[in-house]
Design an enzyme around this catalytic site. Structure first.
Site, PDB file in Angstrom:
ATOM      1  N   SER A 138      10.871  23.056   2.183  1.00  0.00           N
ATOM      2  CA  SER A 138      10.145  23.024   3.461  1.00  0.00           C
ATOM      3  C   SER A 138      10.712  21.872   4.285  1.00  0.00           C
ATOM      4  O   SER A 138      11.311  20.943   3.728  1.00  0.00           O
ATOM      5  CB  SER A 138       8.655  22.783   3.182  1.00  0.00           C
ATOM      6  OG  SER A 138       7.992  22.379   4.358  1.00  0.00           O
ATOM      7  N   TYR A 189       1.686  18.525  -0.794  1.00  0.00           N
ATOM      8  CA  TYR A 189       2.623  19.612  -0.456  1.00  0.00           C
ATOM      9  C   TYR A 189       3.982  19.018  -0.095  1.00  0.00           C
ATOM     10  O   TYR A 189       5.019  19.440  -0.614  1.00  0.00           O
ATOM     11  CB  TYR A 189       2.058  20.434   0.715  1.00  0.00           C
ATOM     12  CG  TYR A 189       2.952  21.580   1.135  1.00  0.00           C
ATOM     13  CD1 TYR A 189       2.935  22.795   0.448  1.00  0.00           C
ATOM     14  CD2 TYR A 189       3.824  21.450   2.218  1.00  0.00           C
ATOM     15  CE1 TYR A 189       3.753  23.847   0.832  1.00  0.00           C
ATOM     16  CE2 TYR A 189       4.642  22.493   2.612  1.00  0.00           C
ATOM     17  CZ  TYR A 189       4.611  23.694   1.916  1.00  0.00           C
ATOM     18  OH  TYR A 189       5.435  24.721   2.308  1.00  0.00           O
TER      19      TYR A 189
END
Ligand code: NAP
Length: 246
Positions: free
Chosen positions: A153, A166
């Site tokens: 990401s 995350y």
């Protein structure tokens, strides 16, 4: 790679495992891999979603997939070993893994981040892909060549406030890919790389950005060129790279 055009038979005779195959990007990747000839092993936690993908692949006349209901949040080590043993009996090798399953956790400052949620995010996003890769390594070694794709990401390359576990888990994913790629370089027929999908119209994106208009982001189908490129033999010499799908 954004405009890579995969030949129709790119993945013919390949056996490829996709995690989080029941919805979002994983669902689209599984169908896309099957459409290019692969026998896809659909791994996920929600059986009815996996069955819907299975039915869609079968109805389209693509190679018959396999179903693996497994909760990566709670699966003990022997579940991964059992999976490896089943796949060995069924297929005798594995040509690729797309580590796609992931959870967002919560968006909050680290100072108030719930340690239980922290552990869950680390388990699903980092520890489970590690255990799965380790258990399946002997099967990957049996393939003529094999591709492992991890999912990263933007917040796994540059930390961002409130993205908590995350973000940290995606940094760990990048690190795991780099360590593995370096270990495999020159000694193995296995390559591994990271994909950063970029903003993509899925449930996770909607949860992370509830005020956003989903139509502003590309559908998962639009980011498939890189997923196909890295899984197919056109990327045989690509190892240790972290690439953007958009
Ligand atoms: P999504 O729509 O939320 O799908 C996530 C998938 O992971 C679902 O199939 C889900 O299963 C599965 N999953 C979650 N927890 C699991 C568990 N404990 N065991 C097994 N499977 C589990 O997310 P997405 O947007 O498609 O994201 C896919 C990957 O891309 C993730 O790694 C995410 O971090 C990454 N990513 C996405 C974006 C984006 O904009 N969408 C951007 C950057 C990176 P269920 O369907 O059963 O819940």
């Amino acid at each position: 790679m954004f405009d890579y055009q995969a030949p129709a038979n790119l993945l013919q005779d390949k056996v490829i495992l996709v995690t989080g195959a029941g919805s979002g990007i994983g669902r689209t990747a599984a169908i896309s891999y099957a459409a290019h000839g692969a026998t896809v092993i659909l791994l996920g936690r929600t059986l009815d979603k996996l069955e819907a993908v299975y039915d869609e692949i079968e109805a389209a006349g693509y190679p018959q997939p396999a179903l693996v209901p497994l909760n990566l949040d709670s699966a003990p080590e022997h579940d991964f070993d059992e999976l490896a043993s089943t796949l060995n009996q069924e297929f005798g090798r594995l040509d690729g893994i797309l580590h796609n399953a992931g959870i967002l956790g919560v968006r909050t400052p680290l100072s108030s981040y719930d340690p239980v949620i922290w552990q869950q995010v680390m388990q699903v996003n980092v520890t489970a892909p590690f255990m799965l890769t380790q258990a399946l390594m002997p099967l990957l070694e049996k393939a003529e060549n094999a591709s492992i794709i991890f999912t990263s990401s933007g917040v796994g390359r540059q930390g961002r406030a409130f993205w908590g576990a995350y973000s940290v888990s995606k940094f760990a994913t990048e690190g795991m890919m780099q360590v593995l790629a370096d270990e495999l370089e020159n000694i193995s027929n296995i390559r591994c790389n990271c994909i950063n999908p970029g903003a993509t119209r899925t449930q996770m994106r909607t949860t992370a950005y509830p005020a956003e208009n989903p139509a502003d982001n590309p559908a998962a189908e639009e980011i498939m060129p890189l997923y196909l490129y890295l899984m197919g033999n056109d990327s045989l010499t690509t190892n240790g790279q972290s690439l953007n799908a958009q």
